[in-house]
Design a protein around this motif. Structure first.
Motif, PDB file in Angstrom:
ATOM      1  N   GLU A  53       0.824  -1.209   0.000  1.00 17.88           N
ATOM      2  CA  GLU A  53       0.000   0.000   0.000  1.00 17.88           C
ATOM      3  C   GLU A  53       0.858   1.259   0.000  1.00 17.88           C
ATOM      4  O   GLU A  53       0.559   2.229  -0.702  1.00 17.88           O
ATOM      5  N   LEU A  54       1.922   1.237   0.821  1.00 17.48           N
ATOM      6  CA  LEU A  54       2.805   2.403   0.875  1.00 17.48           C
ATOM      7  C   LEU A  54       3.523   2.589  -0.462  1.00 17.48           C
ATOM      8  O   LEU A  54       3.734   3.714  -0.911  1.00 17.48           O
ATOM      9  N   ARG A  55       3.893   1.489  -1.089  1.00 18.13           N
ATOM     10  CA  ARG A  55       4.556   1.561  -2.400  1.00 18.13           C
ATOM     11  C   ARG A  55       3.617   2.173  -3.433  1.00 18.13           C
ATOM     12  O   ARG A  55       4.024   3.012  -4.244  1.00 18.13           O
ATOM     13  N   ARG A  56       2.350   1.780  -3.407  1.00 15.67           N
ATOM     14  CA  ARG A  56       1.365   2.324  -4.351  1.00 15.67           C
ATOM     15  C   ARG A  56       1.193   3.832  -4.169  1.00 15.67           C
ATOM     16  O   ARG A  56       0.890   4.543  -5.122  1.00 15.67           O
ATOM     17  N   LYS A  57       1.384   4.293  -2.943  1.00 10.37           N
ATOM     18  CA  LYS A  57       1.233   5.731  -2.656  1.00 10.37           C
ATOM     19  C   LYS A  57       2.543   6.486  -2.839  1.00 10.37           C
ATOM     20  O   LYS A  57       2.628   7.670  -2.519  1.00 10.37           O
ATOM     21  N   GLY A  58       3.563   5.789  -3.309  1.00 13.12           N
ATOM     22  CA  GLY A  58       4.851   6.438  -3.559  1.00 13.12           C
ATOM     23  C   GLY A  58       5.552   6.866  -2.284  1.00 13.12           C
ATOM     24  O   GLY A  58       6.382   7.774  -2.296  1.00 13.12           O
ATOM     25  N   GLY A  59       5.222   6.199  -1.148  1.00 18.16           N
ATOM     26  CA  GLY A  59       5.842   6.545   0.130  1.00 18.16           C
ATOM     27  C   GLY A  59       5.145   7.685   0.850  1.00 18.16           C
ATOM     28  O   GLY A  59       5.664   8.228   1.837  1.00 18.16           O
ATOM     29  N   TYR A  60       3.954   8.068   0.372  1.00 15.84           N
ATOM     30  CA  TYR A  60       3.213   9.196   0.957  1.00 15.84           C
ATOM     31  C   TYR A  60       2.762   8.877   2.377  1.00 15.84           C
ATOM     32  O   TYR A  60       2.080   7.891   2.624  1.00 15.84           O
ATOM     33  N   LEU A  61       3.145   9.742   3.343  1.00 10.35           N
ATOM     34  CA  LEU A  61       2.777   9.539   4.739  1.00 10.35           C
ATOM     35  C   LEU A  61       1.669  10.486   5.197  1.00 10.35           C
ATOM     36  O   LEU A  61       1.237  10.438   6.342  1.00 10.35           O
ATOM     37  N   GLY A  62       1.227  11.363   4.299  1.00  9.53           N
ATOM     38  CA  GLY A  62       0.182  12.316   4.669  1.00  9.53           C
ATOM     39  C   GLY A  62       0.765  13.502   5.406  1.00  9.53           C
ATOM     40  O   GLY A  62       1.947  13.827   5.286  1.00  9.53           O
ATOM     41  N   ILE A  63      -0.085  14.135   6.232  1.00 13.12           N
ATOM     42  CA  ILE A  63       0.361  15.272   7.044  1.00 13.12           C
ATOM     43  C   ILE A  63       0.867  14.732   8.386  1.00 13.12           C
ATOM     44  O   ILE A  63       0.124  14.093   9.126  1.00 13.12           O
ATOM     45  N   VAL A  64       2.128  14.980   8.666  1.00  9.38           N
ATOM     46  CA  VAL A  64       2.753  14.487   9.900  1.00  9.38           C
ATOM     47  C   VAL A  64       3.104  15.687  10.783  1.00  9.38           C
ATOM     48  O   VAL A  64       3.674  16.667  10.301  1.00  9.38           O
ATOM     49  N   ARG A  65       2.760  15.603  12.062  1.00 12.95           N
ATOM     50  CA  ARG A  65       3.066  16.683  12.996  1.00 12.95           C
ATOM     51  C   ARG A  65       4.510  16.587  13.483  1.00 12.95           C
ATOM     52  O   ARG A  65       5.080  15.496  13.583  1.00 12.95           O
ATOM     53  N   ARG A  66       5.074  17.745  13.803  1.00 12.86           N
ATOM     54  CA  ARG A  66       6.460  17.788  14.289  1.00 12.86           C
ATOM     55  C   ARG A  66       6.658  16.856  15.491  1.00 12.86           C
ATOM     56  O   ARG A  66       7.651  16.132  15.576  1.00 12.86           O
ATOM     57  N   LYS A  67       5.697  16.879  16.406  1.00 14.04           N
ATOM     58  CA  LYS A  67       5.840  16.093  17.639  1.00 14.04           C
ATOM     59  C   LYS A  67       5.804  14.582  17.389  1.00 14.04           C
ATOM     60  O   LYS A  67       6.166  13.795  18.258  1.00 14.04           O
ATOM     61  N   ASP A  68       5.352  14.177  16.203  1.00 11.15           N
ATOM     62  CA  ASP A  68       5.278  12.750  15.883  1.00 11.15           C
ATOM     63  C   ASP A  68       6.518  12.239  15.147  1.00 11.15           C
ATOM     64  O   ASP A  68       6.578  11.065  14.787  1.00 11.15           O
ATOM     65  N   LEU A  69       7.477  13.133  14.899  1.00  7.71           N
ATOM     66  CA  LEU A  69       8.702  12.747  14.208  1.00  7.71           C
ATOM     67  C   LEU A  69       9.860  12.613  15.185  1.00  7.71           C
ATOM     68  O   LEU A  69       9.911  13.313  16.197  1.00  7.71           O
ATOM     69  N   LYS A  70      10.799  11.735  14.865  1.00  9.31           N
ATOM     70  CA  LYS A  70      12.023  11.649  15.656  1.00  9.31           C
ATOM     71  C   LYS A  70      12.763  12.981  15.565  1.00  9.31           C
ATOM     72  O   LYS A  70      12.752  13.622  14.510  1.00  9.31           O
TER      73      LYS A  70
END
Length: 242
Positions: A159-176
């Motif tokens: 599924e992620l491959r079909r979306k080209g690696g699209y993760l959507g809108i990610v918040r700063r606090k949810d990232l390393k």
């Protein structure tokens, strides 16, 4: 030959113990008592019309669109009408207590933590080989291949491959932190240099940075988080005072 099985309250309690659910249920009991006590202390009242609306909401969520379905649902969960009314009351009083405690604290909290709610529209490919990641990064930068080409070739998840690696809108606090620093320093649209973390080597396309907006969804999320934090503190205090 089939045989009827009699189940007693003791059987149910014993099964709860065997399922290792006692701590979870004890916490739920403490939570219920804390909410009721705090609501009483704050002088929060519930009107009959409000209780009826809360009960209607429970019926709606559980698709109890007839008297027969409602009775079947109550019987399935071993609930009486009084129990059903108590559930509605607890849902209602929890919401009222949440608003009483934190409705006026949402905006100050949002302003103080605004950077946490900055968002990014991003695409990501996680690789195992840092040399390969760098090679792909420069190939994209030089226009020899697109990020989509890389995602389509190296992402394993279908599924992620079909979306080209699209993760959507990610918040700063949810990232390393190491990813966040690079992502929010980018000038979109930009592919940033591969980042090494414990999960692998991240090749990221930053498509857009989104400034936070205190809309109704975010307001609800913040007030819920504030209430949950307060409730956890109250539970911890009640346990240490035993």
């Amino acid at each position: 030959m089939s045989q009827s099985i009699n189940i007693t309250n003791e059987d149910i309690l014993h099964q709860v113990k065997l399922s290792c659910k006692i701590p979870e249920i004890v916490e739920q009991i403490i939570t219920r008592k804390l909410i009721i006590a705090a609501a009483e202390e704050a002088g929060i009242k519930v009107e009959v019309e409000e209780l009826q609306k809360a009960a209607d909401q429970i019926r709606l969520v559980n698709k109890l669109d007839s008297a027969d379905r409602t009775w079947q649902w109550l019987e399935k969960h071993s609930l009486s009408l009084d129990d059903f009314e108590e559930i509605a009351y607890l849902n209602l009083i929890s919401g009222k207590l949440t608003n009483h405690l934190f409705a006026d604290k949402v905006e100050p909290y949002f302003i103080e933590n605004q950077l946490d709610y900055v968002g990014v529209v991003m695409y990501e490919v996680v690789l195992d080989d840092e040399d390969l990641a760098l090679e792909l990064f420069y190939a994209i930068k030089e226009g020899e291949m697109s990020f989509y080409d890389v995602a389509h070739k190296f992402i394993q998840d279908t599924e992620l491959r079909r979306k080209g690696g699209y993760l959507g809108i990610v918040r700063r606090k949810d990232l390393k932190p190491e990813i966040s620093a690079a992502v929010f320093s980018a000038k979109p649209p930009q592919v940033i240099k591969p980042i090494v973390t414990s999960k692998g080597i991240h090749l990221i396309l930053v498509e857009e940075l989104i400034q936070p907006d205190l809309n109704e969804k975010l307001r609800t999320n913040i007030i819920f988080n504030l209430f949950s934090h307060w409730l956890n503190q109250q539970i911890a205090q009640s346990e240490t005072s035993k």
